[in-house]
Design an enzyme around this catalytic site. Sequence first.
Site, short mmCIF file in Angstrom:
data_model
loop_
_atom_site.label_atom_id
_atom_site.label_comp_id
_atom_site.label_asym_id
_atom_site.label_seq_id
_atom_site.Cartn_x
_atom_site.Cartn_y
_atom_site.Cartn_z
N SER A 169 0.84 -1.19 0.00
CA SER A 169 0.00 0.00 0.00
C SER A 169 0.87 1.23 0.00
O SER A 169 2.05 1.19 0.33
CB SER A 169 -0.90 0.01 1.22
OG SER A 169 -0.12 0.31 2.36
N LYS A 170 0.23 2.32 -0.38
CA LYS A 170 0.93 3.58 -0.56
C LYS A 170 1.71 4.00 0.67
O LYS A 170 2.72 4.66 0.58
CB LYS A 170 -0.09 4.68 -0.89
CG LYS A 170 -0.49 4.71 -2.34
CD LYS A 170 -1.53 5.76 -2.58
CE LYS A 170 -2.90 5.11 -2.61
NZ LYS A 170 -3.99 5.95 -2.97
#
Length: 460
Positions: free
Chosen positions: A252-253
């Site tokens: 994830s970011k």
Amino acid sequence: MVRTRIAPSPTGQDLHIGNAYTALVNYVVAKKNEGKFIIRIEDTDRTRFVEGSEDHILESLAWLGITHSEGPDTGGPYTPYRQSERLSLYKKYAEELVVQGKAYYCFCTPERLAEMRKGQESRHEPPMYDGMCKAFSRQQSAIRVKNGEQHVIRLSLPDEGVTVFTDLIRGEISFENKLLDDQVLLKSDGFPTYHLGVVVDDHLMEISHIIRGEEWISSTPKHVLLYQFLGWGLPLYAHMPLLRNPDKSKLSKRKNPVWVSWYREQGFLPEALLNYLATMAWAHPDEKEIFSIDEMVEVFDLSDVQTTAPIFDIEKLRWMNGEYLRKTQNSKLKTQIYDFYNGIYDEDTIAKTLPLVVERMKTLAEYRSLAGFFFERPKEHEPPLKVAPLKVGGEALRLSDWNHDAMEHAIREASEKAGMKAKDVFMELRVAVTGKTVGPPLLESLEVLGKDETLRRITL
Ligand code: GLU
């Protein structure tokens, strides 16, 4: 004919690294079977639509070298390849399903659905449509539709039995039908949901293998039922494991950069990124770590893909990228660096300095920190310069011929005369010329830099 595809939604700023991974596998499977790899844009969720996303996705795929035979930009026999341009098709099939009793009109308001969900939540039940509109007769519903009442079309799923499909990686997977939701197929704005769009298009575009991330497994039984209801043959399915951060959490970011453009901007080479992605959940049968996509095409088999969570580790990728930089011919790497820095560094100097720094480089972006001093005088010196050893070194160089051996000899001799350690004098010269205590081999660097420029930097 093997036909594979990726079906990205233009809902992010660029191609997600997870999508690049599935794109690679789809591309390889198509290539291995002399088939076609297709791109279809699934842009039916208008609330999440991001302007420019499609262009960035296509640009990133092109940069990676994952080329497609059919797509929104190239066209092809099943055009259009953008779902928002195919709306009439979805409507047609959704209505056909209503006529067959395999789908029904639903008039529930968002308020009623929210109320229903709240009740389910408080009873700790899974969120599912409660089937209210399924009970209406077809005539009743048809009249309400005619009267212009807002509605969606829902899939009418059996309450009994199981739906089974075979996954090429995971084997047989089965779901109890009573746990499947009566999914919305066509929304009130006339756009299909993912489930209807994906099935209609994969069928019409004659996709033979659906290779996608494992997050879609739970949607697959609904798709399988849709294929059956529409009387269509099933494609083959393969669900790839999701990439993970080193702490095993979903990529994830927050933990890892997820957009392909980030890797490009950091100076990763597309070949290295693809090679690294290829090693996720799959290993070359000869245990090779570095291999090209053409080599992968030769030996890849979906059934060899592992289901254990593959870790995407940037440090490992950086290592691999460094290996690729050193594998690249100097003349090619020179152009890559020239382009990477938009032409601010001249190609001749890049070519001369590359052999001095390439051993230490892991990304193109590191060229600047290692070789920037060739182009620009250091603004600061860390640690601050010491006058005495610098003077000794400077004098020696002023009188020396400009080649490695002569310089070395002159510096050693002068150091000895001044009662200093040669190593201290070398270090001081390095700091004066480069600004730092570590860097490429000093005398070779001075050869490239030239006598005038070197002496200018040394003269206090
Ligand atoms: N539109 C879906 C996505 O955003 C496609 C999933 C699939 O491959 O079926 O990834």
